[in-house]
Design an enzyme around this catalytic site. Sequence first.
Site, PDB file in Angstrom:
ATOM      1  N   TYR A   1     -29.675   9.036 -30.525  1.00 39.93           N
ATOM      2  CA  TYR A   1     -28.451   9.338 -31.276  1.00 39.93           C
ATOM      3  C   TYR A   1     -27.912  10.709 -30.887  1.00 39.93           C
ATOM      4  O   TYR A   1     -28.623  11.553 -30.316  1.00 39.93           O
ATOM      5  CB  TYR A   1     -28.703   9.282 -32.783  1.00 39.93           C
ATOM      6  CG  TYR A   1     -29.601  10.382 -33.301  1.00 39.93           C
ATOM      7  CD1 TYR A   1     -29.064  11.583 -33.791  1.00 39.93           C
ATOM      8  CD2 TYR A   1     -30.988  10.252 -33.299  1.00 39.93           C
ATOM      9  CE1 TYR A   1     -29.881  12.594 -34.261  1.00 39.93           C
ATOM     10  CE2 TYR A   1     -31.810  11.270 -33.770  1.00 39.93           C
ATOM     11  CZ  TYR A   1     -31.249  12.439 -34.246  1.00 39.93           C
ATOM     12  OH  TYR A   1     -32.060  13.447 -34.701  1.00 39.93           O
ATOM     13  N   CYS A   2     -26.633  10.934 -31.210  1.00 36.31           N
ATOM     14  CA  CYS A   2     -26.017  12.251 -31.086  1.00 36.31           C
ATOM     15  C   CYS A   2     -25.138  12.458 -32.319  1.00 36.31           C
ATOM     16  O   CYS A   2     -25.466  11.954 -33.395  1.00 36.31           O
ATOM     17  CB  CYS A   2     -25.230  12.381 -29.778  1.00 36.31           C
ATOM     18  SG  CYS A   2     -23.833  11.243 -29.620  1.00 36.31           S
ATOM     19  N   LEU A   3     -24.048  13.177 -32.201  1.00 31.20           N
ATOM     20  CA  LEU A   3     -23.198  13.432 -33.367  1.00 31.20           C
ATOM     21  C   LEU A   3     -22.351  12.223 -33.726  1.00 31.20           C
ATOM     22  O   LEU A   3     -22.316  11.782 -34.876  1.00 31.20           O
ATOM     23  CB  LEU A   3     -22.300  14.643 -33.122  1.00 31.20           C
ATOM     24  CG  LEU A   3     -21.353  15.009 -34.282  1.00 31.20           C
ATOM     25  CD1 LEU A   3     -22.159  15.399 -35.519  1.00 31.20           C
ATOM     26  CD2 LEU A   3     -20.417  16.147 -33.869  1.00 31.20           C
TER      27      LEU A   3
ATOM     28  N   GLY B   1     -21.821   9.434 -31.086  1.00 31.98           N
ATOM     29  CA  GLY B   1     -22.141   8.280 -30.255  1.00 31.98           C
ATOM     30  C   GLY B   1     -21.810   8.408 -28.791  1.00 31.98           C
ATOM     31  O   GLY B   1     -22.341   7.649 -27.972  1.00 31.98           O
TER      32      GLY B   1
ATOM     33  N   ILE C   1     -24.831  10.750 -35.973  1.00 35.53           N
ATOM     34  CA  ILE C   1     -25.136  11.445 -37.220  1.00 35.53           C
ATOM     35  C   ILE C   1     -23.992  11.299 -38.225  1.00 35.53           C
ATOM     36  O   ILE C   1     -24.221  11.221 -39.441  1.00 35.53           O
ATOM     37  CB  ILE C   1     -25.411  12.944 -36.942  1.00 35.53           C
ATOM     38  CG1 ILE C   1     -26.790  13.117 -36.299  1.00 35.53           C
ATOM     39  CG2 ILE C   1     -25.338  13.765 -38.215  1.00 35.53           C
ATOM     40  CD1 ILE C   1     -27.960  12.851 -37.216  1.00 35.53           C
TER      41      ILE C   1
END
Length: 229
Positions: free
Chosen positions: A85-87, A89, A114
């Site tokens: 995951y990241c912030l 996508g 997130i």
Amino acid sequence: MRKLLTISALLLAGLGVSAQDKQREDAATFAKDIAQPGVQVFDVRTAAEFRTGYLPNALQADYTRKEEFQERVKYLHKDQPVYIYCLSGGRSTAAAKWMRENGFTSVVELDGGINAWKQAGMSLAGAKGQQPQMAISSYLQQVQTKGWVLTDVGAAWCPPCKQMEPVLQALLNERKDVKLVKVDGGNDTEVMQSINASKLPTFIIYKDGEEQGRFTGVTSKEQLMNMLK
């Protein structure tokens, strides 16, 4: 024949979409799956973003820093599921594509990152204020003592640091005379700058307050033992 080829192409396209959907999950499904044993949770945001809160048991590597990302990803298991995951996508999609192309058998993305996790009402681990840094004077007081001291500059979220944990424990079990000093690689930046330790993990060995040697990255217990002679 042309009609048959068209139908076949549509079926293959449908299968491709289905397979792609299985590589991305909503927040609720993602949360359920990362609670299973044997999965690897991988955060590809920056270290600063990571410190604002992360998913349980997450390891971190900044995808925008290619050298760091490719170094840390080496310490993930290719044959075990990776939940990434990241912030929002974008970075995790790019990172997941790279990982699949480089031998990772199961990489699942958090759809929306997130941001989606928070919108689903789920909490983050480590979402606290910045912890006070270790003072340089405190560090020097710990290492400038009689006997052997091993400094470990690392972090719980750093993949190679995690791999070194049992190595360090085995070393300390065998060498009771070695004092361990831990420097938080995500927080104690002033100490790291003062001792010129910019990469994780970094190990520095002192004897009677004088530096005897250092090593960056993953190493063996035997190599560290050789430095303690």
